[in-house]
Design a protein around this motif. Sequence first.
Motif, PDB file in Angstrom:
ATOM      1  N   ALA A 112      -4.485  -2.400  11.734  1.00  0.00           N
ATOM      2  CA  ALA A 112      -3.885  -3.291  12.767  1.00  0.00           C
ATOM      3  C   ALA A 112      -2.735  -3.721  12.162  1.00  0.00           C
ATOM      4  O   ALA A 112      -2.627  -4.489  11.233  1.00  0.00           O
ATOM      5  N   LYS A 113      -1.614  -3.882  13.145  1.00  0.00           N
ATOM      6  CA  LYS A 113      -0.358  -4.283  12.658  1.00  0.00           C
ATOM      7  C   LYS A 113      -0.450  -5.718  12.515  1.00  0.00           C
ATOM      8  O   LYS A 113      -0.789  -6.723  13.358  1.00  0.00           O
ATOM      9  N   CYS A 114       0.213  -6.570  11.579  1.00  0.00           N
ATOM     10  CA  CYS A 114       0.251  -7.805  11.212  1.00  0.00           C
ATOM     11  C   CYS A 114       1.555  -8.187  10.649  1.00  0.00           C
ATOM     12  O   CYS A 114       2.160  -7.425   9.907  1.00  0.00           O
ATOM     13  N   VAL A 115       2.190  -9.329  11.092  1.00  0.00           N
ATOM     14  CA  VAL A 115       3.379  -9.823  10.694  1.00  0.00           C
ATOM     15  C   VAL A 115       3.369 -10.993   9.940  1.00  0.00           C
ATOM     16  O   VAL A 115       2.505 -11.805   9.635  1.00  0.00           O
ATOM     17  N   PRO A 116       4.296 -11.155   8.871  1.00  0.00           N
ATOM     18  CA  PRO A 116       4.506 -12.261   7.972  1.00  0.00           C
ATOM     19  C   PRO A 116       5.006 -13.566   8.917  1.00  0.00           C
ATOM     20  O   PRO A 116       5.410 -13.442  10.052  1.00  0.00           O
ATOM     21  N   SER A 117       4.839 -14.660   8.393  1.00  0.00           N
ATOM     22  CA  SER A 117       5.029 -16.085   8.951  1.00  0.00           C
ATOM     23  C   SER A 117       6.338 -16.605   8.333  1.00  0.00           C
ATOM     24  O   SER A 117       6.906 -17.552   8.917  1.00  0.00           O
ATOM     25  N   ASN A 118       6.948 -16.269   7.168  1.00  0.00           N
ATOM     26  CA  ASN A 118       8.004 -16.576   6.657  1.00  0.00           C
ATOM     27  C   ASN A 118       8.778 -15.719   5.453  1.00  0.00           C
ATOM     28  O   ASN A 118       8.009 -14.434   5.478  1.00  0.00           O
ATOM     29  N   ASP A 119       9.859 -15.963   5.094  1.00  0.00           N
ATOM     30  CA  ASP A 119      10.386 -15.056   4.344  1.00  0.00           C
ATOM     31  C   ASP A 119       9.394 -14.562   3.098  1.00  0.00           C
ATOM     32  O   ASP A 119       9.872 -13.561   2.568  1.00  0.00           O
ATOM     33  N   PHE A 120       8.914 -15.567   2.511  1.00  0.00           N
ATOM     34  CA  PHE A 120       8.002 -15.188   1.294  1.00  0.00           C
ATOM     35  C   PHE A 120       6.592 -14.620   1.632  1.00  0.00           C
ATOM     36  O   PHE A 120       6.010 -14.368   0.587  1.00  0.00           O
ATOM     37  N   ASP A 121       6.285 -14.440   2.695  1.00  0.00           N
ATOM     38  CA  ASP A 121       5.039 -13.893   3.103  1.00  0.00           C
ATOM     39  C   ASP A 121       5.204 -12.384   3.028  1.00  0.00           C
ATOM     40  O   ASP A 121       5.555 -11.786   4.133  1.00  0.00           O
ATOM     41  N   LEU A 122       4.693 -11.988   1.962  1.00  0.00           N
ATOM     42  CA  LEU A 122       4.767 -10.234   1.858  1.00  0.00           C
ATOM     43  C   LEU A 122       3.405  -9.803   2.132  1.00  0.00           C
ATOM     44  O   LEU A 122       3.439  -8.312   2.135  1.00  0.00           O
ATOM     45  N   ILE A 123       2.249 -10.430   2.076  1.00  0.00           N
ATOM     46  CA  ILE A 123       1.013 -10.069   2.120  1.00  0.00           C
ATOM     47  C   ILE A 123       0.863  -9.042   3.286  1.00  0.00           C
ATOM     48  O   ILE A 123       0.230  -7.914   3.126  1.00  0.00           O
ATOM     49  N   PRO A 124       1.172  -9.124   4.452  1.00  0.00           N
ATOM     50  CA  PRO A 124       1.018  -8.420   5.604  1.00  0.00           C
ATOM     51  C   PRO A 124       1.720  -6.974   5.435  1.00  0.00           C
ATOM     52  O   PRO A 124       1.203  -6.064   5.851  1.00  0.00           O
ATOM     53  N   TYR A 125       2.770  -7.031   4.583  1.00  0.00           N
ATOM     54  CA  TYR A 125       3.285  -5.476   4.422  1.00  0.00           C
ATOM     55  C   TYR A 125       2.524  -4.605   3.401  1.00  0.00           C
ATOM     56  O   TYR A 125       2.780  -3.388   3.295  1.00  0.00           O
ATOM     57  N   PHE A 126       1.426  -5.066   2.721  1.00  0.00           N
ATOM     58  CA  PHE A 126       0.576  -4.471   1.823  1.00  0.00           C
ATOM     59  C   PHE A 126      -0.308  -3.606   2.791  1.00  0.00           C
ATOM     60  O   PHE A 126      -0.871  -2.638   2.285  1.00  0.00           O
ATOM     61  N   ASN A 127      -0.415  -3.854   4.114  1.00  0.00           N
ATOM     62  CA  ASN A 127      -1.176  -3.017   5.135  1.00  0.00           C
ATOM     63  C   ASN A 127      -0.396  -1.832   5.552  1.00  0.00           C
ATOM     64  O   ASN A 127      -0.800  -1.125   6.695  1.00  0.00           O
ATOM     65  N   TRP A 128       0.903  -1.619   4.903  1.00  0.00           N
ATOM     66  CA  TRP A 128       1.809  -0.634   5.654  1.00  0.00           C
ATOM     67  C   TRP A 128       1.788   0.489   4.557  1.00  0.00           C
ATOM     68  O   TRP A 128       1.765   0.287   3.173  1.00  0.00           O
ATOM     69  N   LYS A 129       2.122   1.618   4.859  1.00  0.00           N
ATOM     70  CA  LYS A 129       1.880   3.061   3.933  1.00  0.00           C
ATOM     71  C   LYS A 129       3.408   3.812   4.258  1.00  0.00           C
ATOM     72  O   LYS A 129       3.984   3.615   5.229  1.00  0.00           O
ATOM     73  N   ALA A 130       3.649   4.525   3.285  1.00  0.00           N
ATOM     74  CA  ALA A 130       4.840   5.516   3.346  1.00  0.00           C
ATOM     75  C   ALA A 130       4.984   6.296   4.381  1.00  0.00           C
ATOM     76  O   ALA A 130       3.717   7.073   4.745  1.00  0.00           O
ATOM     77  N   GLY A 131       5.923   6.509   5.139  1.00  0.00           N
ATOM     78  CA  GLY A 131       6.006   7.189   6.198  1.00  0.00           C
ATOM     79  C   GLY A 131       6.467   8.678   5.611  1.00  0.00           C
ATOM     80  O   GLY A 131       6.598   9.045   4.514  1.00  0.00           O
ATOM     81  N   TYR A 132       6.595   9.800   6.567  1.00  0.00           N
ATOM     82  CA  TYR A 132       6.765  10.935   6.240  1.00  0.00           C
ATOM     83  C   TYR A 132       7.940  11.154   5.369  1.00  0.00           C
ATOM     84  O   TYR A 132       8.259  12.356   4.736  1.00  0.00           O
ATOM     85  N   LYS A 133       8.968  10.432   5.638  1.00  0.00           N
ATOM     86  CA  LYS A 133      10.253  10.682   4.806  1.00  0.00           C
ATOM     87  C   LYS A 133      10.295   9.673   3.653  1.00  0.00           C
ATOM     88  O   LYS A 133      11.477   9.699   3.120  1.00  0.00           O
ATOM     89  N   HIS A 134       9.400   8.914   3.406  1.00  0.00           N
ATOM     90  CA  HIS A 134       9.574   7.938   2.163  1.00  0.00           C
ATOM     91  C   HIS A 134       9.103   8.804   0.804  1.00  0.00           C
ATOM     92  O   HIS A 134       8.266   9.618   0.923  1.00  0.00           O
ATOM     93  N   SER A 135       9.846   8.335  -0.289  1.00  0.00           N
ATOM     94  CA  SER A 135       9.758   9.183  -1.299  1.00  0.00           C
ATOM     95  C   SER A 135       8.284   8.930  -1.935  1.00  0.00           C
ATOM     96  O   SER A 135       7.854   9.542  -2.959  1.00  0.00           O
ATOM     97  N   ASP A 136       7.563   7.808  -1.400  1.00  0.00           N
ATOM     98  CA  ASP A 136       6.132   7.767  -2.002  1.00  0.00           C
ATOM     99  C   ASP A 136       5.039   8.198  -1.187  1.00  0.00           C
ATOM    100  O   ASP A 136       3.781   7.845  -1.258  1.00  0.00           O
ATOM    101  N   LEU A 137       5.497   9.045  -0.475  1.00  0.00           N
ATOM    102  CA  LEU A 137       4.197   9.612   0.530  1.00  0.00           C
ATOM    103  C   LEU A 137       3.460  10.470  -0.169  1.00  0.00           C
ATOM    104  O   LEU A 137       3.876  11.409  -1.030  1.00  0.00           O
ATOM    105  N   GLY A 138       2.233   9.993  -0.022  1.00  0.00           N
ATOM    106  CA  GLY A 138       1.058  10.823  -0.649  1.00  0.00           C
ATOM    107  C   GLY A 138       0.819  10.444  -2.139  1.00  0.00           C
ATOM    108  O   GLY A 138       0.184  10.832  -2.939  1.00  0.00           O
TER     109      GLY A 138
END
Length: 402
Positions: free
Chosen positions: A284-310
């Motif tokens: 489920a999409k969640c967003v950060p609360s400030n500039d230094f809050d990176l934890i929500p982005y741990f729940n994102w994964k590489a898209g089909y054009k990202h070099s880290d896909l798979g």
Amino acid sequence: MTEDSTFENEIAKKSKFNEMLKDVYKLCNQKKRSSENFPRESRFFGLVYQYILGLIQKAGMTDYIKVICDIYMNLSDATKIMLQDFDKGENGTGSMILLRVMDKREGYFFTKVLRRMRKILGLETNFSIILDIDNVEERTSGLDNFTGTESEFLPRLQMWNAAGNKQYRPSGYKDLEDLPVILIVCEKGKMGITYPKSLRYYDLRLRYATTAGVTRGAIEQDFGRACRYRLNYKDELPTILVSKMAYKKLHPRKTRSTISKENTTQGVFTLDPDYTKYMVPSTAKCVPSNDFDLIPYFNWKAGYKHSDLGNTTVFKNRYLLVGRPQIGKTGAFLHLAYLIWNHLQQPKHQGPAHEKAPEVIIENDDEEEYEEDFKDGIVVDYEGFGRYPIFSYIKSLTLTKP
């Protein structure tokens, strides 16, 4: 950052300018095109008119301005102030206005109109107008303008940057410091560019008519063009002119619900970090609360054009360079690459596999081409024409008279 409310009102749906533009489209039989692209083109032509009115006002033709405003649109205070004094420095100095347009067609048109108005109003020696398009086909730069249409301003740059050296040519935007210039950029990459300290206005009114589909990464890089250090407390930092929707997104109005909920995220943090081809949420999409809050982005994964896909492997020789816009990330990266190259004793190849690559010798049976190398007694040394330059070899070369 400021919203130009006058401009927004002048291009509104039922404004006199919009109605006039619709009539023009009808005369040109552009009904289908009008229905599809009219909001964007209304904004574009509206801004062109703003600059035209601003230059006429700058030339002191106030009576003419009143007539035009009664027919088409009113000149906004933001445009008036921006154009009035950007070339009023001593000894031909001034500041930079950075204008971003959406595509090549708009860039060429905007530049042509502004240069024509500059000529009509007798302002050809007051300020420069540069168009820089990231043109893959032509491989040209807007700085090439200084050897062509904008050659009037080259002697100033030569005097300021090279003590009058006639061979000097500007190689980057930072070389335009103190030159009064309207720099129009189109399809230009945002990363690794340094702007001069004389950048005073950044006109983004054509961008973000809507924030639908806009990512946090894109908008932060875009606004990052105007970021720099303050030299002293009197130093004026660049003013960014934005659309109504961009201002609303970045400065959301506080309501009772947002005041009562301290942790409610607003503004740029609600945008997706990147386009879906590069990053997608794994839960489920969640967003950060400030500039230094990176934890929500741990729940994102590489898209089909990202070099880290798979990719599930952790590479310890990969690192992430993080820093504020215009703080020097690209310069630091390039300098690190240079230090590594020196540490490895300046290798000629990219890796061990290339060092063991077989030598390929191509015999040339074309006698005429062979004889051409010895024409007029000039001998071509092909050993110096490798994939990478040999700096010691280049230094040893001597100039030959033509």
